[in-house]
Scaffold this motif. Structure first.
Motif: not given
Lengths: 309, 309, 309
Positions: A1-25
């Protein structure tokens, strides 16, 4: 199967160089093969190739290790990359497309056993565990016994790596089901409790009971591990012809004897909600919200499509 | 598809332990899947496994990252391993089986944009870029907008790696077509120009116009990048029932302000010729000759078979 | 195909952290593709993905490098991951599902050429050799010529790595067959013999003769390498409708001039027996016992299932 979407993860607020909103698939190809002997015994195998993108990092697909099986009547024996008795317990995972919340499970915070996965499970993009398991089903009854062993230690001619033995029994009658499971583990991930070093997945106990009245359903599950006790209540409701909502709340109580440095779970209450809309043709719109038990950055939201092929 | 043949590359004359004549080959498996919702929207995905042998070094196959799509009418949205607006511009590549010269493209010296591939493209044997793109087609018009982002930098909650935004517009009418494309890039490969450090794929402009009168055709393309201006003229002729010849000449003019150490292209004139003979059944005999703009060891020749499956 | 079973190997008695009894398994997916030109020439390719578990260590699947072919009438030319003339010699391998003993070949101690595999063979889970070979068959005659070359050395424009040229001729008439093969090798694995450094696979000679009278059959093979002379006698008997037994004995005589440190084979006698029972539907029960020429820990036993798909 396939799945794809947008992921907003507040915990990435402290993750250097990673956006809070990403593609998850995830893209998963499953190759199932089987043949039948003259005596009516089915012999077959399964292997997977799976790719994913998570937290802004895309990845190529990777093969899994294979699972082999021999089945006759209600009995099935798997060898290799087994499913595992704990992982197969009805009531452990949610009744959603991701078996967790949202597109990719969103951390599987709904599991009463914790999301450390200290038990055997079919690994879709890695070698996983090398095990043997037997599953017997008859009427509403299912019994599942699994065993796995890894190389390890220094004793010649003896494998003393991670070793797990697990049993699961489940019975469904009418609109109800009950499940009980237990795991014994040696040489696993270690935690320190009251001064003693323990294998984190040892003495794992899981119980669940559920009811499904068509439009509404509910499951209560409880698990006790060396690290914590936890209980999860999940409710399910169908709205109209194509919508389904699953809402859950988990309360985890960490054993006070566990040394803080070896704690891997969060003490407190987590909750989430998963919404699915069936678009037809095997395509489902999925949205999820999770609030973990963390003190800060505890929110995440996902929305996207899941399609079968 | 599969393709294999012999490659004679004069440049290997200075390559220790590598013969000037080698097998060049590629084997590509594409898994395309799609389903349709009740509302008539197509949802699908694509993943590839590809192996190649180049310059005497054989290789095992590797999986790509997946591309997902949602399509309805003339609109298609891709997520993940996108095609890219620049890479999809009509007139950029040659009208040959390798979309370059010979069996494996022979370095793609015909591209007016240079062969550094400072733009997004579907990566068949690597994770590639993680992007989103929308493509709209109606009548002879095609519009293509693509965006991709990578993790990078040290700012918490913010992805400041390689980032590209590109647009491509194309229109075909009767025997003619015209194309224009533009790309904005940040945090890409760097070049130094007039003392300033620039992203090599930033401010990339591409224009092409072509005509195809059945037996004869021609395409003129022009690209301007931070490093160089280049123009390519390609002509195509069908000979008899099964033969096709494509000949091209490229003239590249490197900006004198670019520091020599960061120059990646060759100033001067390159040319090549590609011959194809259709053997039927999806099998094509392909031969190519390329003369790069290098001062020495500028010749290479390839011949082999390309087959579809 | 898939195959899985239990392996008891006495030699693991001295292997730290590894049990003497382990799961042994392999899962192999083969992708064969071919098309035919208008002139009746077949053009195609093959690639594999294969996973295995051996000595307690499970593994994910890996792709092979591809093989391409062009065939017309009795002639076939392979390019890339070739089969190799030595490896294709009738009488070299046993007539069993694993072409050795037991589930996974159990070390292929029956080969008169030794089990160091100092010859080209299709590599199912690695890049293997990059070669070219021609195979011609007419009536009972088969001729096979293979050549492969690797990058290596420091001479610019010249590949001076491992290089192999091999020829194999075989003829079958009625119930009998005879085979002869020879290989010339340069820059291979080295052994020291009478003070000289030699390529282990150079000057390899192989001869075999066999007869098959339906219920009973026998093959005698002899090989001479720089390291050793060896002779193998294998006998085959069908018992009842579905059982087959293959028993073999190998006697290896290491050249006394070979420095002990570079010896890779065992001087002495090895033997083994393989039992197969056809369960129907492509499923075969396989059991094997091998006694190597080692002085201690020379026994191993395997039993399991092999299924085709």
């Amino acid at each position: 199967y396939g799945r794809f979407g947008l992921d907003w993860n507040e915990a990435n607020e402290t993750n250097p160089g990673v956006s809070e909103t990403n593609i998850t698939s995830r893209f998963r190809l499953t190759f199932d093969v089987a043949t039948e002997t003259d005596g009516g015994v089915t012999v077959g195998g399964r292997i997977r190739a799976q790719a994913r993108s998570r937290d802004g990092a895309p990845g190529v697909a990777g093969w899994s290790a294979p699972q082999f099986h021999v089945a006759y009547g209600g009995l099935r024996v798997n060898v290799g990359n087994i499913w595992g008795a704990i992982d197969s317990a009805p009531g452990l995972y949610l009744n959603t497309t991701s078996v967790g919340t949202g597109i990719d499970g969103m951390g599987f915070n709904s599991l009463a056993t914790g999301n450390g996965f200290d038990w055997d499970t079919f690994t879709s993009a890695g070698a996983g565990r090398n095990g043997v398991e037997a599953i017997y089903s008859a009427g509403g009854f299912t019994g599942h016994l699994s065993y796995s062993q890894s190389n390890g230690g220094v004793v010649p001619g003896s494998a003393q790596g991670l070793e797990r033995t697990a049993i699961m029994l489940s019975y469904s009658f009418g609109d109800y089901f009950v499940t009980g499971a237990y795991q014994d583990e040696e040489n696993g991930r270690t935690i320190v409790k009251n001064g003693a070093t323990l294998s984190a997945g040892d003495d794992l106990m899981f119980f669940a009971a559920g009811a499904d009245f068509g439009q509404f359903g509910a499951t209560l599950s409880y698990a006790q591990t060396e690290e914590a006790d936890a209980v999860t209540l999940a409710g399910e409701a169908e709205i109209g012809a194509a919508s389904t909502i699953v809402a859950w709340v988990n309360s985890t109580d960490i054993d006070t004897g566990v040394t803080a440095a070896t704690q891997t779970r969060l003490d407190g209450t987590a909750f989430g909600i998963n919404y699915e809309y069936d678009l037809g043709g095997g395509v489902t719109f999925v949205a999820g919200y999770v609030n973990t038990a963390a003190a800060t950055n505890e929110n995440s939201v996902q929305a996207g499509l899941h399609f079968s092929f």
